[in-house]
Design a protein around this motif. Structure first.
Motif, PDB file in Angstrom:
ATOM      1  N   TYR A 357      67.753  27.159  44.364  1.00 55.44           N
ATOM      2  CA  TYR A 357      66.594  27.333  43.575  1.00 55.44           C
ATOM      3  C   TYR A 357      67.213  26.827  42.152  1.00 55.44           C
ATOM      4  N   CYS A 360      66.226  23.050  42.626  1.00 54.97           N
ATOM      5  CA  CYS A 360      64.681  23.147  42.528  1.00 54.97           C
ATOM      6  C   CYS A 360      64.139  23.103  41.048  1.00 54.97           C
ATOM      7  N   GLN A 369      57.608  30.625  48.236  1.00 55.78           N
ATOM      8  CA  GLN A 369      58.753  31.362  49.061  1.00 55.78           C
ATOM      9  C   GLN A 369      57.905  32.388  50.006  1.00 55.78           C
ATOM     10  N   LEU A 399      65.651  36.033  41.867  1.00 53.54           N
ATOM     11  CA  LEU A 399      64.988  34.724  41.799  1.00 53.54           C
ATOM     12  C   LEU A 399      64.043  34.617  40.598  1.00 53.54           C
ATOM     13  N   HIS A 402      63.811  31.562  38.033  1.00 55.07           N
ATOM     14  CA  HIS A 402      63.645  30.470  38.257  1.00 55.07           C
ATOM     15  C   HIS A 402      62.210  29.802  38.129  1.00 55.07           C
ATOM     16  N   LEU A 405      60.018  28.731  41.233  1.00 52.20           N
ATOM     17  CA  LEU A 405      59.837  29.438  42.287  1.00 52.20           C
ATOM     18  C   LEU A 405      58.085  29.804  41.622  1.00 52.20           C
TER      19      LEU A 405
END
Length: 802
Positions: A357, A360, A369, A399, A402, A405
């Motif tokens: 991540y 990314c 996801q 997560l 990030h 995402l």
């Protein structure tokens, strides 16, 4: 400040009468391979002789010295990832049990550690035996494959898939170590990053603290020059720190802008300023929204709707402990090079590593996801239900920082399976996962991370009263193409967002030759057959070839033509879906990558080599797309501009004989703003050939070009290929220049046949007579110039002639 000591040295692995050295992090298969106990499971059919590994109980053990710290009374054993059913003992005392590969564990071991030598033992029960026992206890549930992967919280594709080997792993697959601390530690930070309508950024840091004392503690957080502080009284263990950042630079997907990332720091101290713990992440300021009005499925970042140019992602190695940050950087970089801006992390794999991540975030790739559920009816009974809730909470928080995402999805194909795959009679009144997808997971996402949308499944229509895979609503998967019908049927669909569609081809020749020792190598030779996991896969490849291309004369033809056909199929699908913009706002190809050397739907094979499909994706996913598509009143030119700047040009359309002679011509103006498309019908004299087997329509707009052949290649009167070549040695490789004397259809240079490390900059180039192209070959090897310009290295479709 607390201290962390990794416990990665001195491990042994015991099981099935073997006692060998073990690498931690690692897994049983990689340890057995390193010790020479097993052959490489990726080669030939070695996999089939290694089922015993997944049926065996294994024990990891290490001994380490320990000196207690009187000033730091707490010591925890921190296990970032255990795969999967494990019992942990320290100095003969059980300290905990685990049953979930997808989460971490922490055990207080201060009272169990002894001064001097200590022995840590992690005993793994066979995941397959455990899953079968749970299946027996709970009652069977249907799934797509004859393995019990849905009865255990483990990477489902460990049990095999229609592109992957059955390698049921066990091991300490992520870091393990001792965390010693005093006073307090930061147990969890949940960052919620938002942007106001005025463009100001806000970060809400929801911080949980674990205490080892009754003194007040101080939390401080900072980002972009903004700092806040809060004192926690002895009876407080949570806080919300709010950081307001005026007008921060926005984070964008790479197709729309830049990716500024801002370090966020959280510190826990005593009131006297002694450091106890720290937390560090990077965030990006952006908004994300999902428009589902009237059946749409449109992602908008910073209020800008975008067409998702996507691919599906599977774990990049069946033995996931071998995946490094560098390997992820290479693979995701290959996605960006192919103009891909969206990665869907598929539900039969993992919540990927922090490295994934972070990369990314840096590259500007949007991540969709899936929660890890795929192609099966999942029990909702205990203890699975509690494990699933725990893993979901942990990973949603992990997560949350990030910006890459942008959406959570409840599962892969499980709702569709319940509707269409004859599950309901087999299930009766038994649970199948609906409670997870429609209740538990949306509640967790909504509570812990309301900044991102949640969608119950892929596919999902958005409505219980509408079929879950209804193309006109929500997300859809298209698999009748490949499984039952020709790829031209992609054009029968008018979807809103295609989350899966794909077509197979074998890997690069060098990949085949590394993995398969068959002599001779044929489509049905034993090794190649074993590395084809799809049901009737070779028959479907043959059906696809028969519809479009000349019959192959030998294996080299078969290998080249099946790769060309894969690229043609996906090109047709992608360009059709993009031509429907803005009605359709997403094309997510199955799949970007492979986890081993295999014939599959991937664009990049299991050894990291680019198949012709990768080059086709780069062309079809370019910011500016020029394509010819059939419309009710005949073929039309569609221009799509997904770039950031206007596109102004002139479209020239010619109907030509295959020798290049212009038979008809038309010119149109082109003026497109960013994220716009326009359709231009073509006049009859352009699209009405005198001889469909001997003519082609050529469309150009500046440097962009599209071709429309009036017949299938197998019906076209292609001449024998004629061309001149020039090979020049340059720094870092070679330039191979080809000048066409005849039409050359999908000219491709397969340099890996001469050097497995060679990389070519382009492929699938169609030249008309008199046109020239240069292939740039990157290699450290000395290559034979004649070999670079001859079959089977330099190929085109019209060299396969009766």
């Amino acid at each position: 400040m607390g201290s962390y000591r990794a416990l990665h040295d001195g491990w042994t692995l015991t099981g099935a009468a073997h006692e060998i050295e073990a690498a931690v992090p690692g897994c049983v298969h990689t340890d057995l391979l390193a010790a020479g106990v097993i052959d490489d499971p990726f080669l030939d059919d070695n996999e089939v002789r290694q089922e015993w590994i997944g049926r065996t109980d294994w024990v990891y053990e290490t001994t380490f010295d320990w000196q207690p710290d009187e000033l730091s009374p707490r010591t925890d054993l921190v296990c970032d990832g255990l795969d999967t059913i494990a019992a942990l003992t320290l100095n003969g005392t059980e300290i905990g049990r685990t049953a979930n590969m997808h989460r971490s564990y922490r055990f207080d071991v201060a009272s169990t550690l002894t001064e001097g030598s200590n022995t840590l033992r992690v005993a793994f029960t066979s995941a397959k035996n455990h899953a079968e026992a749970e299946r027996e206890r709970l009652g069977d549930r249907p799934n797509a494959y004859p393995e019990p992967f849905h009865f255990i919280r483990k990477m489902a594709c460990s049990f095999g898939w229609d592109w992957g080997p059955t390698l049921i792993t066990a091991g300490i697959w992520r870091p393990i170590g001792l965390h010693t601390w005093a006073g307090g530690r930061i147990a969890r930070v949940r960052p919620l990053v938002t942007v106001t309508e005025d463009g100001d950024g806000r970060i809400e840091l929801h911080v949980d603290v674990e205490r080892a004392g009754a003194d007040p503690l101080v939390l401080a957080a900072s980002v972009a020059g903004v700092r806040v502080e809060q004192t926690l009284q002895p009876d407080e263990d949570t806080a919300v720190l709010v950081l307001d950042v005026p007008q921060p630079a926005r984070w964008w997907p790479h197709s729309l802008g830049e990716q500024p990332l801002h370090p966020v720091d959280v510190a826990l101290t005593t009131t006297g300023g002694t450091s106890l713990d720290e937390w560090h992440r990077r965030v990006g300021f952006r908004t994300v929204a999902l428009d589902t009005a009237d059946g749409a499925f449109t992602l908008a970042v910073n209020d800008v709707p975008l067409f998702a140019r996507g691919v599906n992602w599977i774990p990049d190695d069946a033995l996931v402990t071998r995946i490094t940050r560098g390997r992820l950087r290479e693979r995701l970089g290959q996605a960006v090079e192919a103009n891909i801006d969206t990665i869907r992390v598929w539900g039969g794999g993992l919540y990927e590593s922090d490295d994934f991540y972070e990369i990314c975030d840096e590259l500007g790739l949007l991540v969709l996801q899936d929660f890890p559920f795929a192609c099966a009816a999942y029990p909702e009974e205990e203890p699975l239900a509690s494990e699933i809730a725990a893993e979901a909470r942990e990973n949603v928080v992990r997560l949350a920082s990030h910006p890459s995402l942008v959406a959570w999805t409840g599962n892969n194909e499980n709702i569709w399976g319940w509707h269409d795959w004859d599950w309901q009679p087999a299930l009766g009144d038994r649970t199948w996962g609906a409670g997870y997808y429609f209740d538990l997971l949306p509640e967790i996402v909504g509570t812990l991370d309301p900044t991102r949308p949640y969608w119950p499944g892929s596919p999902w229509s958005g409505d219980h009263d509408t079929h879950p895979n209804e193309p006109s609503r929500g997300t859809t998967h298209i698999w009748d193409v490949w499984n039952q019908v020709d790829y031209a049927h992609y054009r029968d669909y008018r979807p809103r967002f295609v989350a899966e569609f794909g077509f197979q081809a074998p890997p690069a020749f060098a990949t085949l030759r590394r993995a398969i020792s068959d002599e001779p190598l044929t489509p049905s030779s034993p090794g190649l057959a074993h590395h084809q996991k799809a049901i009737d896969g070779n028959l479907k490849l043959e059906r696809g070839l028969t519809a479009h291309l000349p019959a192959p004369r030998d294996f080299d033809d078969w290998h080249f033509l099946t790769q060309v056909n894969q690229a043609r199929a996906i090109t047709l699908g992608v360009e059709h879906f993009r031509s429907l913009r803005p009605y359709c706002m997403g094309s997510v190809v199955w799949q970007l990558n492979d986890c081993w050397p295999v014939t599959s739907w991937s664009a990049i094979d299991g050894d990291g080599r680019r198949k012709p499909l990768w080059y086709a994706l780069r062309r079809s996913y370019a910011d500016r797309l020029l394509t010819v598509q059939p419309r009710p009143h005949g073929p039309a030119v569609i221009a799509v501009n997904d770039g950031r700047s206007p596109w102004t040009s002139e479209i020239e359309v010619t109907r030509r004989a295959l020798d290049g002679t212009v038979l008809a011509k038309a010119v149109f103006p082109l003026s497109l703003g960013p994220r716009e498309s326009v359709t231009t019908p073509l006049p009859p004299e352009i699209v009405t050939p005198a001889d469909p087997a001997a003519e082609v329509c050529v469309v150009t707009a500046g440097a962009d070009r599209a071709l429309w052949f009036f017949a299938e290649d197998k019906e076209i009167n292609f001449p024998a290929p004629g061309y001149e070549t020039e090979v020049a040695a340059v720094e870092g490789g070679y330039h191979v220049t080809v000048t066409a004397g005849t039409v050359l259809r999908d000219l491709t240079l397969q340099a890996d046949r001469l050097d497995p490390g060679a990389v070519v900059d382009t492929a699938l180039v169609t030249l008309l007579p008199g046109e020239t192209t240069t292939f740039r070959v990157r290699t450290d090897a000395t290559l034979d110039a004649a070999g670079l310009t001859a079959r089977p290295v330099l190929r085109c479709v019209n060299d396969v002639r009766p």
